[in-house]
Design an enzyme around this catalytic site. Structure first.
Site, PDB file in Angstrom:
ATOM      1  CD  GLU A 274      41.753 -43.668  56.437  1.00 25.12           C
ATOM      2  OE1 GLU A 274      41.964 -43.537  55.054  1.00 25.12           O
ATOM      3  OE2 GLU A 274      42.142 -44.597  57.056  1.00 25.12           O
TER       4      GLU A 274
ATOM      5  CE  LYS B 104      52.519 -47.513  43.041  1.00 21.97           C
ATOM      6  NZ  LYS B 104      53.513 -46.615  43.495  1.00 21.97           N
TER       7      LYS B 104
ATOM      8  N   GLY C 157      45.707 -49.229  50.657  1.00 22.95           N
ATOM      9  CA  GLY C 157      45.732 -48.085  50.471  1.00 22.95           C
ATOM     10  C   GLY C 157      44.268 -47.349  50.703  1.00 22.95           C
TER      11      GLY C 157
ATOM     12  N   GLY D 275      41.357 -48.098  46.188  1.00 19.90           N
ATOM     13  CA  GLY D 275      40.724 -49.610  46.123  1.00 19.90           C
ATOM     14  C   GLY D 275      39.654 -49.997  45.125  1.00 19.90           C
TER      15      GLY D 275
ATOM     16  CB  THR E 209      38.206 -46.756  51.044  1.00 16.45           C
ATOM     17  OG1 THR E 209      38.224 -47.464  52.110  1.00 16.45           O
ATOM     18  CG2 THR E 209      36.925 -47.298  50.428  1.00 16.45           C
TER      19      THR E 209
ATOM     20  CD  GLU F 122      44.171 -55.930  54.857  1.00 16.43           C
ATOM     21  OE1 GLU F 122      43.551 -55.319  55.647  1.00 16.43           O
ATOM     22  OE2 GLU F 122      44.158 -57.178  55.012  1.00 16.43           O
TER      23      GLU F 122
ATOM     24  CB  CYS G  88      44.915 -48.460  58.076  1.00 10.05           C
ATOM     25  SG  CYS G  88      45.918 -49.958  58.844  1.00 10.05           S
TER      26      CYS G  88
HETATM   27  P1  NAD Z   1      46.857 -44.413  48.454  1.00 10.49           P
HETATM   28  O1  NAD Z   1      45.661 -45.495  48.031  1.00 10.49           O
HETATM   29  O2  NAD Z   1      46.777 -43.198  47.950  1.00 10.49           O
HETATM   30  O3  NAD Z   1      48.030 -45.226  47.901  1.00 10.49           O
HETATM   31  C1  NAD Z   1      48.364 -46.540  48.076  1.00 10.49           C
HETATM   32  C2  NAD Z   1      49.172 -46.943  47.021  1.00 10.49           C
HETATM   33  O4  NAD Z   1      48.421 -47.104  45.680  1.00 10.49           O
HETATM   34  C3  NAD Z   1      50.477 -46.240  46.460  1.00 10.49           C
HETATM   35  O5  NAD Z   1      51.634 -47.183  46.308  1.00 10.49           O
HETATM   36  C4  NAD Z   1      49.872 -45.556  45.345  1.00 10.49           C
HETATM   37  O6  NAD Z   1      51.028 -45.296  44.546  1.00 10.49           O
HETATM   38  C5  NAD Z   1      48.947 -46.501  44.745  1.00 10.49           C
HETATM   39  N1  NAD Z   1      48.119 -45.670  43.838  1.00 10.49           N
HETATM   40  C6  NAD Z   1      47.607 -44.777  43.777  1.00 10.49           C
HETATM   41  N2  NAD Z   1      46.754 -44.546  42.709  1.00 10.49           N
HETATM   42  C7  NAD Z   1      46.549 -45.651  42.172  1.00 10.49           C
HETATM   43  C8  NAD Z   1      45.783 -46.090  41.077  1.00 10.49           C
HETATM   44  N3  NAD Z   1      44.973 -45.395  40.429  1.00 10.49           N
HETATM   45  N4  NAD Z   1      45.994 -47.533  40.608  1.00 10.49           N
HETATM   46  C9  NAD Z   1      47.072 -48.243  41.405  1.00 10.49           C
HETATM   47  N5  NAD Z   1      47.777 -47.773  42.501  1.00 10.49           N
HETATM   48  C10 NAD Z   1      47.462 -46.788  42.756  1.00 10.49           C
HETATM   49  O7  NAD Z   1      46.926 -44.658  49.911  1.00 10.49           O
HETATM   50  P2  NAD Z   1      48.186 -44.009  50.623  1.00 10.49           P
HETATM   51  O8  NAD Z   1      47.869 -42.499  50.812  1.00 10.49           O
HETATM   52  O9  NAD Z   1      49.588 -44.362  50.201  1.00 10.49           O
HETATM   53  O10 NAD Z   1      48.133 -44.602  52.035  1.00 10.49           O
HETATM   54  C11 NAD Z   1      46.948 -44.245  53.079  1.00 10.49           C
HETATM   55  C12 NAD Z   1      45.791 -45.260  52.969  1.00 10.49           C
HETATM   56  O11 NAD Z   1      46.144 -46.407  53.127  1.00 10.49           O
HETATM   57  C13 NAD Z   1      44.884 -44.891  54.081  1.00 10.49           C
HETATM   58  O12 NAD Z   1      43.606 -44.796  53.729  1.00 10.49           O
HETATM   59  C14 NAD Z   1      44.875 -46.050  55.106  1.00 10.49           C
HETATM   60  O13 NAD Z   1      43.896 -45.966  55.793  1.00 10.49           O
HETATM   61  C15 NAD Z   1      45.172 -47.063  54.171  1.00 10.49           C
HETATM   62  N6  NAD Z   1      46.036 -48.288  54.696  1.00 10.49           N
HETATM   63  C16 NAD Z   1      45.263 -49.382  55.001  1.00 10.49           C
HETATM   64  C17 NAD Z   1      45.785 -50.444  55.789  1.00 10.49           C
HETATM   65  C18 NAD Z   1      45.220 -51.459  56.240  1.00 10.49           C
HETATM   66  O14 NAD Z   1      45.903 -52.738  56.435  1.00 10.49           O
HETATM   67  N7  NAD Z   1      43.936 -51.828  55.991  1.00 10.49           N
HETATM   68  C19 NAD Z   1      47.162 -50.298  56.210  1.00 10.49           C
HETATM   69  C20 NAD Z   1      47.863 -49.062  55.908  1.00 10.49           C
HETATM   70  C21 NAD Z   1      47.330 -47.971  55.136  1.00 10.49           C
END
Ligand code: NAD
Length: 502
Positions: free
Chosen positions: A405, A199, A252, A257, A254, A274, A308
């Site tokens: 962040e 996804k 995504g 997560g 925290t 992650e 990230c």
């Molecule tokens: P996000 O958590 O909003 O979304 C990430 C993914 O999760 C998307 O596909 C989103 O549609 C999905 N999602 C959203 N709500 C959900 C739920 N309730 N249940 C299941 N899935 C859900 O994050 P973002 O805004 O897309 O990305 C930015 C974040 O990602 C930042 O916090 C960044 O630090 C982190 N990130 C971490 C790494 C790493 O390797 N540690 C790498 C890249 C990005």
């Protein structure tokens, strides 16, 4: 980002078609059981070019029923399809072929990623696409080297282990490196013989869909990779709660997560996370100052700061503070911000209006809390979501811009007196994704690396990555590791087999 790959990159200007875009963009369908389909509901979502605010195309808006179909297809492919039974070397050949196809389509993929995400074409050409291919090459090589062991046990028994795939894996990825994040997850999962429901973020689906096409072209059997597009609250939520997924791999925020861990608890599926970061970048007075300035710039401004592990907290030793900051501000102010399709552009647009509002909100918060803004702020008079490289000085570690962040091109600079202060403040965060130190003193460098609580520590460099080296978080930056051999562990499980020889 210091990633060395073999793919050739170009600095040529993107040609424009009648639509004003350099490539033709099709509406996005989902990949389920080897077919490209609309969502069951027929609903679609607009996907926007963040550099212009204009609609690029529509994508299928998946929901729970689409997730069910995708999981069913992945289950069938895992239980009775050719994938897990295939000779491992042949699985590897398919992944290697996919890697070659990614390289062959570098230009198209780079354009798509730039249009969909807003990041500069010079980066998608030089980093995102080559690194994606590199990761598939890397895991192609692992496919036939994943094996168990024989164990010398007591008694007249023969004991050995089998390293088997986990099963149906749901993979949820963010928008900041759509292709790269997909490859970090798909490469190891597929090499191990799992089947997948991927996804992508609803903001950036286009390259993931194209990647799906290339993987199918490379020979991936139907149902092995399914891609469901749509919002996290429905598609992601359904995957996290699904009774028939064996593992969820998430990248995504925290907070997302945390909700995934709660949602997955009922079925006790395996989870790897992650998550976010607020990484300290520590510059000691004895560092090579010019190198450290360049490192601070790429550390926070690469990919518009939507990284990230961005070096978003910059700790500068007081002795060099004034001189260092003047040069840093000079560098940051000269960065070329604008049209991401222009090969000279160094910083493109933020991914969405929501992200733009979030980042500019933090800039306001920084000013209100009394930090000194030396340069930056939003770019006015454009329909795109542009923010200039923004440098805050004399920040306190407890200010909002130093704690949370931002995920944008905003650095919070905090002066320090000695190594103890730098390490203490550097570790004073719930996150632990990455850290960097700049010094010519080798003892100090290693001492700092040992004391920093982060999954990656860079010494005299920033953003160095390789498909073979593990990446992941300490503390609330997640658990599990991606890349390298470590990722294979999270996509396999171990069976112990006993044979009575008596
Ligand atoms: P996000 O958590 O909003 O979304 C990430 C993914 O999760 C998307 O596909 C989103 O549609 C999905 N999602 C959203 N709500 C959900 C739920 N309730 N249940 C299941 N899935 C859900 O994050 P973002 O805004 O897309 O990305 C930015 C974040 O990602 C930042 O916090 C960044 O630090 C982190 N990130 C971490 C790494 C790493 O390797 N540690 C790498 C890249 C990005």
């Amino acid at each position: 980002m210091a990633v060395k790959t073999r793919a050739k990159t170009s600095s040529k200007k993107a040609p424009k078609s009648s639509s004003g875009l350099p490539i033709k963009i099709r509406p996005g369908k989902m990949l389920i059981d080897g077919k490209w389909v609309n969502s069951v509901s027929g609903k679609t979502l607009e996907t926007i070019n963040p550099a212009t605010g204009k609609v690029l195309t529509n994508i299928a808006q998946g929901g729970r029923r689409d997730v069910d179909l995708a999981v069913k297809a992945a289950r069938k492919a895992f239980e009775s399809g050719p994938w897990p039974e295939m000779d491992a070397r042949d699985r590897g050949r398919i992944l290697a072929k996919a890697a070659g196809l990614i390289e062959a389509n570098l230009e198209e993929l780079a354009m798509l990623e730039t249009l969909d995400n807003g990041k500069p074409i010079r980066e998608t050409r030089a980093v995102d696409v080559p690194y994606t291919a590199d990761t598939f090459f890397y895991y192609a090589g692992w496919a036939d080297k994943i094996h168990g062991e024989t164990i010398p046990v007591r008694g007249n028994m023969f004991n050995y282990t089998l390293r088997e795939p986990v099963g149906v894996v749901a993979q949820i990825i963010p928008w900041n490196f759509p292709l790269m994040m997909a490859s970090w997850k798909l490469g190891p999962a597929l090499a191990c013989g799992n089947t997948v429901v991927l996804k992508p973020s609803k903001f950036t689906t286009l390259t993931c869909l194209r990647l799906g096409e290339l993987l199918m072209e490379a020979g991936l059997p139907k149902g092995v990779l399914n891609i469901v597009t749509g919002p996290g609250e429905t598609v992601g939520d359904a995957l996290a709660k699904h009774r028939d997924t064996d593992k969820i791999a998430f990248t995504g925020e925290t907070s997302t997560g945390r909700s995934i861990v709660r949602d997955s608890a009922e079925t006790l599926k395996r989870v790897s996370l992650e998550l976010g970061g607020k990484s300290p970048n520590i510059v000691f007075a004895d560092a090579d100052i010019e190198e450290a300035i360049k490192g601070a710039v790429t550390g926070i401004f690469f990919n518009q700061g939507e990284v990230c592990c961005a070096g978003s907290r910059l700790f500068v030793e007081r002795k060099i503070h004034d001189q260092f900051m003047d040069r840093l501000v000079e560098y940051a102010s000269k960065m070329r911000v604008g049209d991401p399709l222009n090969p000279r552009t160094e910083m493109g647009a933020l991914v969405s209006k929501a992200q733009f509002d979030k980042v500019t909100g933090y800039i306001e918060a920084g000013k209100e809390e009394g930090a000194e803004m030396r340069c930056g702020g939003e770019v006015k008079g454009t329909n795109g979501y542009f923010v200039r490289p923004t440098v805050f000085d004399n920040v306190k570690n407890n200010m909002k811009i130093a704690r949370e962040e931002i995920f944008g091109p905003v650095v919070a600079t905090i002066p320090f007196r000695n190594i103890d202060e730098a390490i203490k403040w550097g570790n004073q965060t719930p996150y632990g994704l990455a850290a960097a130190v700049w010094t010519k003193d080798i003892k100090k460098a290693h001492a700092a690396a040992a004391r920093l609580r982060a999954g990656t520590v860079w010494i005299n460099t920033f953003n160095a990555f390789d498909s073979g080296s593990p990446f992941g978080g300490y503390k609330q930056s997640g658990y599990g590791r991606e890349q390298g051999i470590h990722s294979l562990e999270s996509y396999t499980q171990i069976k112990s087999v006993w044979v009575n020889l008596g």
